[in-house]
Design a protein around this motif. Structure first.
Motif, PDB file in Angstrom:
ATOM      1  N   VAL A  76       0.846  -1.185   0.000  1.00  0.00           N
ATOM      2  CA  VAL A  76       0.000   0.000   0.000  1.00  0.00           C
ATOM      3  C   VAL A  76       0.882   1.236   0.000  1.00  0.00           C
ATOM      4  O   VAL A  76       2.017   1.219   0.464  1.00  0.00           O
ATOM      5  N   TYR A  77       0.318   2.297  -0.554  1.00  0.00           N
ATOM      6  CA  TYR A  77       0.943   3.617  -0.533  1.00  0.00           C
ATOM      7  C   TYR A  77       0.340   4.377   0.634  1.00  0.00           C
ATOM      8  O   TYR A  77      -0.873   4.368   0.831  1.00  0.00           O
ATOM      9  N   VAL A  78       1.182   5.035   1.428  1.00  0.00           N
ATOM     10  CA  VAL A  78       0.708   5.828   2.561  1.00  0.00           C
ATOM     11  C   VAL A  78       1.179   7.257   2.340  1.00  0.00           C
ATOM     12  O   VAL A  78       2.376   7.524   2.307  1.00  0.00           O
ATOM     13  N   GLY A  79       0.245   8.177   2.166  1.00  0.00           N
ATOM     14  CA  GLY A  79       0.570   9.576   1.926  1.00  0.00           C
ATOM     15  C   GLY A  79       0.324  10.436   3.145  1.00  0.00           C
ATOM     16  O   GLY A  79      -0.355  10.028   4.084  1.00  0.00           O
ATOM     17  N   ASN A  80       0.886  11.622   3.138  1.00  0.00           N
ATOM     18  CA  ASN A  80       0.781  12.612   4.212  1.00  0.00           C
ATOM     19  C   ASN A  80       1.365  12.086   5.520  1.00  0.00           C
ATOM     20  O   ASN A  80       0.850  12.337   6.604  1.00  0.00           O
ATOM     21  N   VAL A  81       2.477  11.356   5.405  1.00  0.00           N
ATOM     22  CA  VAL A  81       3.152  10.815   6.584  1.00  0.00           C
ATOM     23  C   VAL A  81       3.965  11.922   7.232  1.00  0.00           C
ATOM     24  O   VAL A  81       4.616  12.715   6.549  1.00  0.00           O
ATOM     25  N   ASP A  82       3.940  11.972   8.555  1.00  0.00           N
ATOM     26  CA  ASP A  82       4.724  12.957   9.294  1.00  0.00           C
ATOM     27  C   ASP A  82       6.213  12.756   8.972  1.00  0.00           C
ATOM     28  O   ASP A  82       6.690  11.637   8.868  1.00  0.00           O
ATOM     29  N   GLY A 129      -6.426  -4.971   1.708  1.00  0.00           N
ATOM     30  CA  GLY A 129      -7.807  -4.556   1.941  1.00  0.00           C
ATOM     31  C   GLY A 129      -8.029  -4.107   3.373  1.00  0.00           C
ATOM     32  O   GLY A 129      -8.749  -3.131   3.633  1.00  0.00           O
ATOM     33  N   THR A 130      -7.402  -4.793   4.313  1.00  0.00           N
ATOM     34  CA  THR A 130      -7.524  -4.398   5.714  1.00  0.00           C
ATOM     35  C   THR A 130      -6.833  -3.064   5.954  1.00  0.00           C
ATOM     36  O   THR A 130      -7.337  -2.223   6.709  1.00  0.00           O
ATOM     37  N   ALA A 131      -5.698  -2.860   5.307  1.00  0.00           N
ATOM     38  CA  ALA A 131      -4.962  -1.600   5.478  1.00  0.00           C
ATOM     39  C   ALA A 131      -5.735  -0.428   4.892  1.00  0.00           C
ATOM     40  O   ALA A 131      -5.577   0.707   5.347  1.00  0.00           O
ATOM     41  N   MET A 132      -6.564  -0.677   3.906  1.00  0.00           N
ATOM     42  CA  MET A 132      -7.359   0.388   3.300  1.00  0.00           C
ATOM     43  C   MET A 132      -8.353   0.985   4.305  1.00  0.00           C
ATOM     44  O   MET A 132      -8.783   2.119   4.139  1.00  0.00           O
ATOM     45  N   THR A 133      -8.686   0.236   5.348  1.00  0.00           N
ATOM     46  CA  THR A 133      -9.594   0.770   6.367  1.00  0.00           C
ATOM     47  C   THR A 133      -8.917   1.863   7.193  1.00  0.00           C
ATOM     48  O   THR A 133      -9.597   2.618   7.879  1.00  0.00           O
ATOM     49  N   LEU A 134      -7.591   1.947   7.141  1.00  0.00           N
ATOM     50  CA  LEU A 134      -6.857   2.980   7.871  1.00  0.00           C
ATOM     51  C   LEU A 134      -6.758   4.289   7.087  1.00  0.00           C
ATOM     52  O   LEU A 134      -6.097   5.221   7.537  1.00  0.00           O
ATOM     53  N   ASP A 135      -7.398   4.356   5.918  1.00  0.00           N
ATOM     54  CA  ASP A 135      -7.407   5.595   5.139  1.00  0.00           C
ATOM     55  C   ASP A 135      -8.150   6.675   5.924  1.00  0.00           C
ATOM     56  O   ASP A 135      -9.175   6.410   6.557  1.00  0.00           O
ATOM     57  N   THR A 137      -7.222   8.167   8.662  1.00  0.00           N
ATOM     58  CA  THR A 137      -7.068   8.061  10.110  1.00  0.00           C
ATOM     59  C   THR A 137      -5.875   8.903  10.550  1.00  0.00           C
ATOM     60  O   THR A 137      -5.049   9.303   9.729  1.00  0.00           O
ATOM     61  N   LEU A 138      -5.784   9.156  11.838  1.00  0.00           N
ATOM     62  CA  LEU A 138      -4.688   9.972  12.370  1.00  0.00           C
ATOM     63  C   LEU A 138      -3.472   9.106  12.673  1.00  0.00           C
ATOM     64  O   LEU A 138      -3.581   8.066  13.332  1.00  0.00           O
ATOM     65  N   PHE A 139      -2.323   9.539  12.212  1.00  0.00           N
ATOM     66  CA  PHE A 139      -1.040   8.923  12.536  1.00  0.00           C
ATOM     67  C   PHE A 139      -0.073  10.057  12.848  1.00  0.00           C
ATOM     68  O   PHE A 139       0.199  10.890  11.988  1.00  0.00           O
ATOM     69  N   ARG A 140       0.371  10.112  14.076  1.00  0.00           N
ATOM     70  CA  ARG A 140       1.266  11.170  14.555  1.00  0.00           C
ATOM     71  C   ARG A 140       0.668  12.565  14.294  1.00  0.00           C
ATOM     72  O   ARG A 140       1.357  13.480  13.866  1.00  0.00           O
ATOM     73  N   GLY A 141      -0.632  12.695  14.495  1.00  0.00           N
ATOM     74  CA  GLY A 141      -1.293  13.988  14.383  1.00  0.00           C
ATOM     75  C   GLY A 141      -1.626  14.416  12.966  1.00  0.00           C
ATOM     76  O   GLY A 141      -2.072  15.536  12.754  1.00  0.00           O
ATOM     77  N   ARG A 142      -1.428  13.544  11.986  1.00  0.00           N
ATOM     78  CA  ARG A 142      -1.751  13.883  10.600  1.00  0.00           C
ATOM     79  C   ARG A 142      -2.705  12.844  10.028  1.00  0.00           C
ATOM     80  O   ARG A 142      -2.608  11.661  10.328  1.00  0.00           O
ATOM     81  N   VAL A 143      -3.604  13.297   9.175  1.00  0.00           N
ATOM     82  CA  VAL A 143      -4.543  12.393   8.513  1.00  0.00           C
ATOM     83  C   VAL A 143      -3.816  11.761   7.332  1.00  0.00           C
ATOM     84  O   VAL A 143      -3.401  12.442   6.393  1.00  0.00           O
ATOM     85  N   ILE A 144      -3.622  10.443   7.390  1.00  0.00           N
ATOM     86  CA  ILE A 144      -2.874   9.752   6.339  1.00  0.00           C
ATOM     87  C   ILE A 144      -3.823   9.266   5.255  1.00  0.00           C
ATOM     88  O   ILE A 144      -5.007   9.038   5.485  1.00  0.00           O
ATOM     89  N   LYS A 145      -3.277   9.120   4.064  1.00  0.00           N
ATOM     90  CA  LYS A 145      -4.012   8.594   2.914  1.00  0.00           C
ATOM     91  C   LYS A 145      -3.421   7.231   2.578  1.00  0.00           C
ATOM     92  O   LYS A 145      -2.213   7.108   2.357  1.00  0.00           O
ATOM     93  N   VAL A 146      -4.260   6.214   2.545  1.00  0.00           N
ATOM     94  CA  VAL A 146      -3.814   4.856   2.251  1.00  0.00           C
ATOM     95  C   VAL A 146      -4.512   4.391   0.987  1.00  0.00           C
ATOM     96  O   VAL A 146      -5.735   4.477   0.873  1.00  0.00           O
ATOM     97  N   SER A 147      -3.728   3.926   0.033  1.00  0.00           N
ATOM     98  CA  SER A 147      -4.284   3.390  -1.216  1.00  0.00           C
ATOM     99  C   SER A 147      -3.404   2.246  -1.689  1.00  0.00           C
ATOM    100  O   SER A 147      -2.232   2.161  -1.319  1.00  0.00           O
ATOM    101  N   PRO A 148      -3.946   1.347  -2.522  1.00  0.00           N
ATOM    102  CA  PRO A 148      -3.117   0.261  -3.043  1.00  0.00           C
ATOM    103  C   PRO A 148      -1.967   0.819  -3.875  1.00  0.00           C
ATOM    104  O   PRO A 148      -2.122   1.809  -4.587  1.00  0.00           O
ATOM    105  N   LYS A 149      -0.817   0.185  -3.778  1.00  0.00           N
ATOM    106  CA  LYS A 149       0.344   0.637  -4.540  1.00  0.00           C
ATOM    107  C   LYS A 149       0.133   0.276  -6.000  1.00  0.00           C
ATOM    108  O   LYS A 149      -0.277  -0.822  -6.324  1.00  0.00           O
TER     109      LYS A 149
END
Length: 194
Positions: A76-82, A129-135, A137-149
């Motif tokens: 998965v790709y995770v965007g807006n990471v601190d 698919g399970t990781a997509m549910t974390l789209d 959500t807050l991680f270290r005070g930032r809303v992260i974007k999760v999408s399939p790579k």
């Protein structure tokens, strides 16, 4: 007499340059920069050696195209990471989705600072698919974007062209006008599509 005059001029010239404080400061700064450049070369060679001897990195570079596609399908790709986030923190955050094989935080080549996004590779495809549910959500005070790579296809890029802007058919000189001679080469004095 000419010989003493030349020697006197060279002594005056040498004294003028050695007693100039600005020149001395420039020389000192050049030496500092050369030392910093040498330290950077040492750090770069050390990082390259660590990359070569890292078994996971070596495994990725020696994968076939099909194996890379399979790894991308489990990632998965995770965007807006601190920017201060570590791979261990991301692994802990996503470990509830499934077994994490690898966490990659991309960094800028020149500065070494994180770019603000990461890739998480799982052992199973179901974890994506399970990781997509974390789209969103807050991680270290930032809303992260999760999408399939997405899988990069060699030789195909999305650069150039109008990049999704249909109104940008032309350039700044022709403003989208393609001329009178279109299609079959016959002159069309008027057209219904304008």
């Amino acid at each position: 007499m000419a010989d003493t005059r030349v020697r006197l001029e060279t002594e005056i010239f040498a004294n003028q340059w050695t007693s100039n404080p600005e020149l001395e400061a420039i020389k000192a700064r050049v030496l500092e920069l050369e030392e910093e450049a040498e330290k950077l070369r040492e750090v770069q060679t050390l990082a390259e050696r660590q990359l070569m001897y890292n078994p996971l990195a070596a495994l990725f570079y020696h994968m076939s195209h099909e194996e890379r596609i399979d790894a991308d399908n489990r990632s998965v790709y995770v965007g807006n990471v601190d920017y201060g986030a570590t791979a261990a923190e991301l692994k802990t955050y996503f470990s509830g989705c499934g077994s994490v094989n690898r966490v990659t935080i991309l960094c800028d080549r020149t500065t070494g600072h994180p770019k603000g996004f990461a890739y998480i590779e799982f052992s199973e495809r179901d974890a994506v698919g399970t990781a997509m549910t974390l789209d969103n959500t807050l991680f270290r005070g930032r809303v992260i974007k999760v999408s399939p790579k997405r899988t990069n296809i060699p030789g195909i890029t999305n650069r150039g062209g109008n990049r999704g802007r249909p109104w940008a058919r032309g350039n700044r000189f022709n403003n989208g006008f393609q001329g009178r001679f279109r299609g079959n080469g016959r002159v069309q004095p008027w057209s219904d599509h304008y």
